[in-house]
Write an enzyme that holds these catalytic residues in place. Structure first.
Site, mmCIF file in Angstrom:
data_model
loop_
_atom_site.group_PDB
_atom_site.id
_atom_site.type_symbol
_atom_site.label_atom_id
_atom_site.label_comp_id
_atom_site.label_asym_id
_atom_site.label_seq_id
_atom_site.Cartn_x
_atom_site.Cartn_y
_atom_site.Cartn_z
ATOM 1 N N TYR A 123 0.828 -1.205 0.000
ATOM 2 C CA TYR A 123 0.000 0.000 0.000
ATOM 3 C C TYR A 123 0.865 1.259 0.000
ATOM 4 C CZ TYR A 123 -3.473 3.449 1.374
ATOM 5 O OH TYR A 123 -4.281 4.552 1.409
ATOM 6 N N TRP A 125 1.179 5.677 -1.652
ATOM 7 C CA TRP A 125 0.904 6.663 -2.695
ATOM 8 C C TRP A 125 1.956 6.708 -3.781
ATOM 9 C CZ3 TRP A 125 -2.125 11.537 -3.115
ATOM 10 C CH2 TRP A 125 -3.384 11.411 -2.522
HETATM 11 N N1 LIG Z 1 -1.652 8.572 12.391
HETATM 12 C C1 LIG Z 1 -2.056 8.632 11.119
HETATM 13 N N2 LIG Z 1 -1.543 7.781 10.234
HETATM 14 C C2 LIG Z 1 -1.938 7.844 8.939
HETATM 15 C C3 LIG Z 1 -2.869 8.808 8.504
HETATM 16 C C4 LIG Z 1 -3.399 9.700 9.471
HETATM 17 O O1 LIG Z 1 -4.241 10.560 9.163
HETATM 18 N N3 LIG Z 1 -2.953 9.592 10.768
HETATM 19 N N4 LIG Z 1 -3.237 8.866 7.189
HETATM 20 C C5 LIG Z 1 -3.185 7.620 6.467
HETATM 21 C C6 LIG Z 1 -3.436 7.809 5.050
HETATM 22 S S1 LIG Z 1 -4.903 8.560 4.655
HETATM 23 C C7 LIG Z 1 -2.592 7.375 4.100
HETATM 24 S S2 LIG Z 1 -3.081 7.438 2.457
HETATM 25 C C8 LIG Z 1 -1.301 6.784 4.421
HETATM 26 C C9 LIG Z 1 -0.184 7.186 3.461
HETATM 27 O O2 LIG Z 1 0.844 6.283 3.541
HETATM 28 P P1 LIG Z 1 1.870 6.062 2.332
HETATM 29 O O3 LIG Z 1 1.190 6.281 1.027
HETATM 30 O O4 LIG Z 1 2.533 4.755 2.530
HETATM 31 O O5 LIG Z 1 2.883 7.244 2.611
HETATM 32 P P2 LIG Z 1 3.990 7.887 1.655
HETATM 33 O O6 LIG Z 1 4.892 8.664 2.531
HETATM 34 O O7 LIG Z 1 3.317 8.617 0.541
HETATM 35 O O8 LIG Z 1 4.740 6.629 1.113
HETATM 36 C C10 LIG Z 1 5.208 6.518 -0.177
HETATM 37 C C11 LIG Z 1 6.584 5.880 -0.147
HETATM 38 O O9 LIG Z 1 6.911 5.484 -1.464
HETATM 39 C C12 LIG Z 1 8.176 6.050 -1.829
HETATM 40 N N5 LIG Z 1 8.068 6.346 -3.271
HETATM 41 C C13 LIG Z 1 7.563 7.440 -3.880
HETATM 42 N N6 LIG Z 1 7.617 7.297 -5.216
HETATM 43 C C14 LIG Z 1 8.138 6.085 -5.463
HETATM 44 C C15 LIG Z 1 8.431 5.356 -6.662
HETATM 45 O O10 LIG Z 1 8.210 5.805 -7.785
HETATM 46 N N7 LIG Z 1 8.969 4.111 -6.499
HETATM 47 C C16 LIG Z 1 9.229 3.584 -5.270
HETATM 48 N N8 LIG Z 1 9.739 2.353 -5.207
HETATM 49 N N9 LIG Z 1 8.985 4.264 -4.139
HETATM 50 C C17 LIG Z 1 8.429 5.485 -4.237
HETATM 51 C C18 LIG Z 1 8.368 7.253 -0.957
HETATM 52 O O11 LIG Z 1 9.742 7.521 -0.772
HETATM 53 C C19 LIG Z 1 7.646 6.830 0.335
HETATM 54 O O12 LIG Z 1 8.508 6.179 1.231
HETATM 55 O O13 LIG Z 1 -0.926 7.130 5.753
HETATM 56 C C20 LIG Z 1 -1.930 6.799 6.702
HETATM 57 N N10 LIG Z 1 -1.410 6.960 8.039
HETATM 58 N N1 LIG Z 2 -0.659 18.470 2.224
HETATM 59 C C1 LIG Z 2 -1.163 17.235 2.275
HETATM 60 N N2 LIG Z 2 -2.417 17.006 1.868
HETATM 61 C C2 LIG Z 2 -2.942 15.755 1.930
HETATM 62 C C3 LIG Z 2 -2.182 14.654 2.379
HETATM 63 C C4 LIG Z 2 -0.857 14.934 2.818
HETATM 64 O O1 LIG Z 2 -0.129 14.024 3.269
HETATM 65 N N3 LIG Z 2 -0.383 16.220 2.754
HETATM 66 N N4 LIG Z 2 -2.713 13.392 2.394
HETATM 67 C C5 LIG Z 2 -3.858 13.136 1.530
HETATM 68 C C6 LIG Z 2 -4.560 11.908 1.881
HETATM 69 S S1 LIG Z 2 -3.851 10.437 1.457
HETATM 70 C C7 LIG Z 2 -5.778 11.885 2.450
HETATM 71 S S2 LIG Z 2 -6.582 10.411 2.700
HETATM 72 C C8 LIG Z 2 -6.467 13.122 2.824
HETATM 73 C C9 LIG Z 2 -7.050 13.025 4.233
HETATM 74 O O2 LIG Z 2 -7.962 14.036 4.430
HETATM 75 P P1 LIG Z 2 -8.646 14.166 5.850
HETATM 76 O O3 LIG Z 2 -8.894 12.831 6.406
HETATM 77 O O4 LIG Z 2 -9.816 15.062 5.694
HETATM 78 O O5 LIG Z 2 -7.466 14.923 6.634
HETATM 79 P P2 LIG Z 2 -6.944 15.049 8.124
HETATM 80 O O6 LIG Z 2 -5.892 16.089 8.012
HETATM 81 O O7 LIG Z 2 -6.595 13.745 8.704
HETATM 82 O O8 LIG Z 2 -8.179 15.605 8.929
HETATM 83 C C10 LIG Z 2 -8.870 16.783 8.620
HETATM 84 C C11 LIG Z 2 -9.304 17.433 9.891
HETATM 85 O O9 LIG Z 2 -10.269 16.648 10.578
HETATM 86 C C12 LIG Z 2 -10.281 17.066 11.930
HETATM 87 N N5 LIG Z 2 -10.751 15.987 12.783
HETATM 88 C C13 LIG Z 2 -10.035 14.921 13.207
HETATM 89 N N6 LIG Z 2 -10.792 14.150 14.023
HETATM 90 C C14 LIG Z 2 -12.003 14.741 14.097
HETATM 91 C C15 LIG Z 2 -13.223 14.419 14.766
HETATM 92 O O10 LIG Z 2 -13.348 13.420 15.462
HETATM 93 N N7 LIG Z 2 -14.276 15.253 14.564
HETATM 94 C C16 LIG Z 2 -14.197 16.346 13.793
HETATM 95 N N8 LIG Z 2 -15.295 17.077 13.631
HETATM 96 N N9 LIG Z 2 -13.058 16.700 13.172
HETATM 97 C C17 LIG Z 2 -11.982 15.900 13.310
HETATM 98 C C18 LIG Z 2 -8.850 17.420 12.245
HETATM 99 O O11 LIG Z 2 -8.821 18.586 13.028
HETATM 100 C C19 LIG Z 2 -8.190 17.560 10.905
HETATM 101 O O12 LIG Z 2 -7.474 18.762 10.747
HETATM 102 O O13 LIG Z 2 -5.550 14.211 2.798
HETATM 103 C C20 LIG Z 2 -4.850 14.282 1.573
HETATM 104 N N10 LIG Z 2 -4.204 15.568 1.516
HETATM 105 MO MO LIG Z 3 -5.041 8.690 2.350
#
Ligand SMILES: Nc1nc2c(c(=O)[nH]1)N[C@H]1C(S)=C(S)[C@@H](COP(=O)(O)OP(=O)(O)OC[C@H]3O[C@@H](n4cnc5c(=O)[nH]c(N)nc54)[C@H](O)[C@@H]3O)O[C@H]1N2
Ligand SMILES: Nc1nc2c(c(=O)[nH]1)N[C@H]1C(S)=C(S)[C@@H](COP(=O)(O)OP(=O)(O)OC[C@H]3O[C@@H](n4cnc5c(=O)[nH]c(N)nc54)[C@H](O)[C@@H]3O)O[C@H]1N2
Ligand SMILES: [Mo]
Length: 795
Positions: A123, A125
């Protein structure tokens, strides 16, 4: 043929088209090759380009870059299963040696245990691009090599992905297909945002974004006089001057609030009886629960006030305002990333149903506005291409966030969406394009789970924790170093991303790495179909062109496409609210649910008999929240949001991310009251601790957070102070050493990071420096035992 929408001049807003390939496509938007080698220019047609994307290129060759294939020392010397992952130096080897080792491990595991012992869920991005999408490459490879166990769902919205089909028969309205902004601004009188619409998140979009429009869309809502209410523990979850009113509530209590809003609507007779009768099923069950007939507890405003911390009168007033105005309900994806994350989504739909506006302009609901850039943009009229992956002969899978459970408990039974399933016994893990040491919860537990398999193989750019916890590390080229066809299923462009630099010598694309392994396994011809990388890009683009032609849209030929860089297609004509067709004719256009209607109660879910996900929207307290008994020892609720300065852990070593740190460490935000109680001042070094682990961070004091709530963004590379010792203090401020690792419920088994309690105290000791941004094959790395052995190049 519809020529106008694909006119390339249109894409540059009247500017001259490019005379040579010069656009780079990323998940955070497009950039133009400029005159400087150390920065890119923002794409001229993007009204709100993302600043951090211009600078990353300067850190492309930082010390953290992996430049040679490398093998963990014990693994190389003593074979699979020896030593401790994450605590050892790496020995650089030749490509031939590394790839021979990978091929022989795949063959050994397959022959001894079968392909069902290989996990390639991988898994993550990765980087933008349809061909070099690492996970797709890996899946294609393993599908041809006999199959592997995969993963389903996402970390983004797993609970939503599973609950929504039961309730509305689709995941539209959460992933794509939202009511467009154009049907909200100028129509809605009241927009209620649960979790706000933070623009920091709207910077990115999986696959890229041609134009960032969320800021303007929100402005348009404000200018058309919609009243905007931000229901969130965090004030700046609505950014910019759009007049949002802040209604703070305790994290993870939104379901209780929504049930109380529903109670007021029902008790006061303010709900839309005709909509409930004509478009929903299960109202009676829901009503009996809300009114307290089912369990003896009426879900009144007073009841919810004690849970949410919101004044009861404010709740009843809000319900009445919602009933008397055209109201649109937005809910961030984050809310379902917590224990019982299915419930706020189900409850929000029930509330919107009571209000009766679903399917009409300015009314109804949608999940994830501003969670990524594309939400609320018009529908994409063409099916953009993706790398064909073939068929996986292995049927087994896990819900993606159950990875540590799988590794720690092979053979154990678990529930998932009505099924009883068994965790496979995994011997080989292969990861490319994701970072489990970023995305997973309770990283100390993951480190132990990661010790279980025989063999772990990783493709990476950087010596981050993902690479350091593998056995065989293969250096992958970045998007700066390859050409690709870039498109997003949520945006109406297709682009040619042109590499801007040569990959360092010794670094390969993921495809090339897998091709060479495929050659060793005798499946190269299947894997490549005889095409070079360039020919694959042509093939993918031609796929898109053919699909477009079938819809009467003419895309330019490959040469023109490569040169102009970006082709936008006019949006599909339909610009209508989500579920408009169902609204117009619920009989001829029923929903894909058992009743054909919106299920306010689900017999299917009730039939599963899950106490953690009953048959109707239900308030269920999370294990950790401000009302839990654990709050006596850990009195602060931690929110680990997305980072504003990068995408997840990507480019955490680079300047934009470094600048947001203080003395090299991640800031943790907290309220002045909470700081005062702990004697903390701005900039203090603090230890943040939960039941599961602890990390260092820098106190940042702000009244943008309600008391009792703290915020530590994700993305700092996991850097345990003593990798030999389980659960040692983490140095860099990675919140996932704190978060819990259990499913949202037996229904979805999604990740639950947002239900997490912590305590913060001043760190008095001598803090070790962060060391993760160095190479792991350096002999003088302080972590590396036995410094007299030089890192050898054995090839
Ligand atoms: N506590 C907490 N944890 C969370 C979240 C949260 O809100 N709170 N959010 C979650 C969510 S929504 C998501 S989507 C995940 C994201 O989790 P990930 O998608 O696993 O996070 P990334 O840092 O984007 O990881 C991408 C990795 O791939 C590598 N990479 C980039 N491009 C390439 C490529 O072309 N080839 C190869 N081989 N490697 C590459 C980068 O160096 C990086 O290490 O995290 C989740 N974890
Ligand atoms: N710059 C940047 N943008 C991103 C990403 C990134 O890594 N960097 N990751 C992308 C990815 S993979 C995803 S999935 C999306 C995630 O998008 P979201 O899931 O919407 O993002 P978060 O930043 O986890 O949360 C948004 C807000 O929800 C509020 N929140 C948290 N818990 C609660 C709750 O219980 N109740 C209420 N009412 N509010 C709450 C927090 O204050 C937080 O700032 O973002 C995407 N956008
Ligand atoms: Mo995500």
């Amino acid at each position: 043929m519809d020529k106008a929408p694909t006119d390339i001049r249109h894409n540059l807003d009247g500017a001259e088209p490019f005379s040579q390939p010069r656009l780079v496509g990323t998940h955070w938007g497009f950039y133009e090759h400029g005159d400087r080698p150390d920065r890119l220019e923002p794409f001229r047609s993007d009204p709100d380009p993302v600043a951090f994307g211009s600078e990353f290129i300067a850190d492309r060759l930082a010390p953290a870059r992996i430049l040679k294939p490398a093998v963990r020392r014990s693994f190389l010397e003593n074979g699979p299963g020896s030593g401790r992952r994450g605590a050892e130096p790496f020995v650089e080897v030749s490509w031939d040696e590394a790839l021979d080792l990978v091929a022989s491990e795949i063959t050994r595991v397959k022959t001894t245990h079968g392909s069902g012992a290989i996990f390639s869920g991988s898994y993550g991005w990765s980087s933008a691009g349809r061909f070099h999408h690492a996970q797709s490459q890996l899946k294609r490879f393993f599908n041809m090599a006999g199959g592997s166990v995969r993963s389903v769902q996402t970390y983004s919205y797993a609970a939503g992905e599973v609950i929504l089909p039961h309730v509305i028969g689709t995941t539209s309205g959460m992933i794509t297909g939202h009511t467009p902004w154009s049907q909200i601004a100028g129509h809605a009188e009241l927009i209620v945002m649960f979790g706000g619409t933070p623009l920091r998140n709207a910077q990115v979009n999986a696959g890229g974004a041609s134009r960032h429009t969320a800021r303007d869309a929100l402005k348009a809502c404000h200018q058309s006089s919609a009243r905007i209410i931000n229901i969130s523990p965090v004030r700046d979850d609505v950014e910019g001057d759009i007049g949002a009113e802040w209604l703070p509530l305790r994290p993870c209590t939104d379901t209780a609030l929504i049930l109380a809003l529903s109670h007021t609507l029902i008790a006061d007779g303010l709900y839309d009886e005709a909509f409930i009768a004509g478009y929903t099923a299960g109202f009676e069950t829901f009503r009996a629960y809300v009114m307290g007939e089912a369990d003896g507890i009426a879900k009144t405003a007073i009841w919810a006030s004690a849970i949410t911390g919101i004044d009861a009168q404010v709740i009843t007033d809000l319900a009445r305002q919602m009933a008397s105005h055209k109201t649109f309900i937005m809910m961030a994806w984050s809310l379902q990333r917590a224990d019982h994350g299915e419930q706020p989504y189900w409850a929000a739909i029930a509330l919107a149903a009571l209000l009766g506006g679903i399917g009409l302009p300015g009314r109804g609901f949608g999940f994830g506005y501003a969670s990524v850039a594309s939400i609320g943009q018009p529908t994409v009229p063409v099916r953009w291409p993706s790398l064909p992956q073939g068929r996986n002969p292995i049927a087994d899978y896990i819900p993606v966030a159950r990875i540590a459970d799988m590794l720690l408990q092979p053979g154990a039974e678990y529930d998932h969406n009505g099924q009883k399933r068994i965790y496979p016994d995994i011997k080989l893990v292969y990861w490319a394009g994701g970072n489990p040491f970023h995305h997973h919860q309770d990283l100390n537990r993951l480190v132990e789970a990661w010790q279980k398999p025989d063999t772990i193989i990783a493709h990476e750019h950087w010596w981050n924790a993902h690479a350091r916890h593998a056995d065989i590390v293969l250096p992958a080229a970045t998007f700066f170093e390859r050409d690709d066809v870039v498109a997003s299923g949520r945006d109406a462009f297709i682009a040619y991303s042109a590499g801007i630099a040569e990959a360092p010598i010794g670094v390969s694309t993921d495809h090339e790495i897998l091709r060479r392994i495929a050659g060793r396994l005798g499946i190269e011809a299947d894997f490549t179909e005889g095409l070079t990388e360039t020919q694959w890009l042509e093939r993918l683009y031609e796929d898109a062109r053919r699909d477009a032609a079938e819809r009467n849209i003419e895309l330019p030929g490959m040469d023109e496409f490569r040169q102009c860089g970006l082709v936008e297609v006019a949006p599909a004509q339909k610009d209508e609210p989500f579920l408009a067709a169902f609204r117009a004719d619920p009989v001829l256009k029923p929903l894909n649910t058992p009743s054909g209607r919106i299920e306010l109660a689900s017999e299917v879910i009730a039939g599963f008999g899950y106490d953690d996900c009953p048959g109707h929207p239900t308030w269920l307290a999370p294990c950790e929240w401000l009302g839990a008994s654990v709050a006596q020892s850990y009195p602060l609720h931690l929110l680990s949001c997305q980072p504003h300065d990068k995408l997840h852990s990507q480019w955490d070593h680079a300047a934009p991310s470094r600048r947001t740190k203080s003395r090299g460490r991640q800031p943790v935000r907290l309220n002045p009251d909470d700081a005062a109680k702990r004697g903390l001042a701005e900039g203090d070094l603090v230890e943040v601790a939960s039941k599961r682990g602890s990390c260092l961070a820098i106190a940042t004091i702000t009244d943008a957070l309600m008391p009792g709530v703290v915020q530590l963004a994700t993305g700092a590379w996991f850097d345990p102070s003593d990798p030999e010792v389980q659960g040692s203090l983490e140095l860099n401020g990675n919140p996932n050493v704190l978060t819990p690792d259990h499913g949202t419920s037996r229904l979805a088994q999604g990740p639950s990071p947002n239900a997490c309690l912590v305590e913060i105290r001043k760190f008095e000791g001598n803090a070790k420096q962060v060391r993760i941004y160095q190479s792991a094959s350096l002999v003088d790395d302080p972590r590396m035992p036995d410094p007299e052995t030089p890192a050898e190049t054995l090839g």
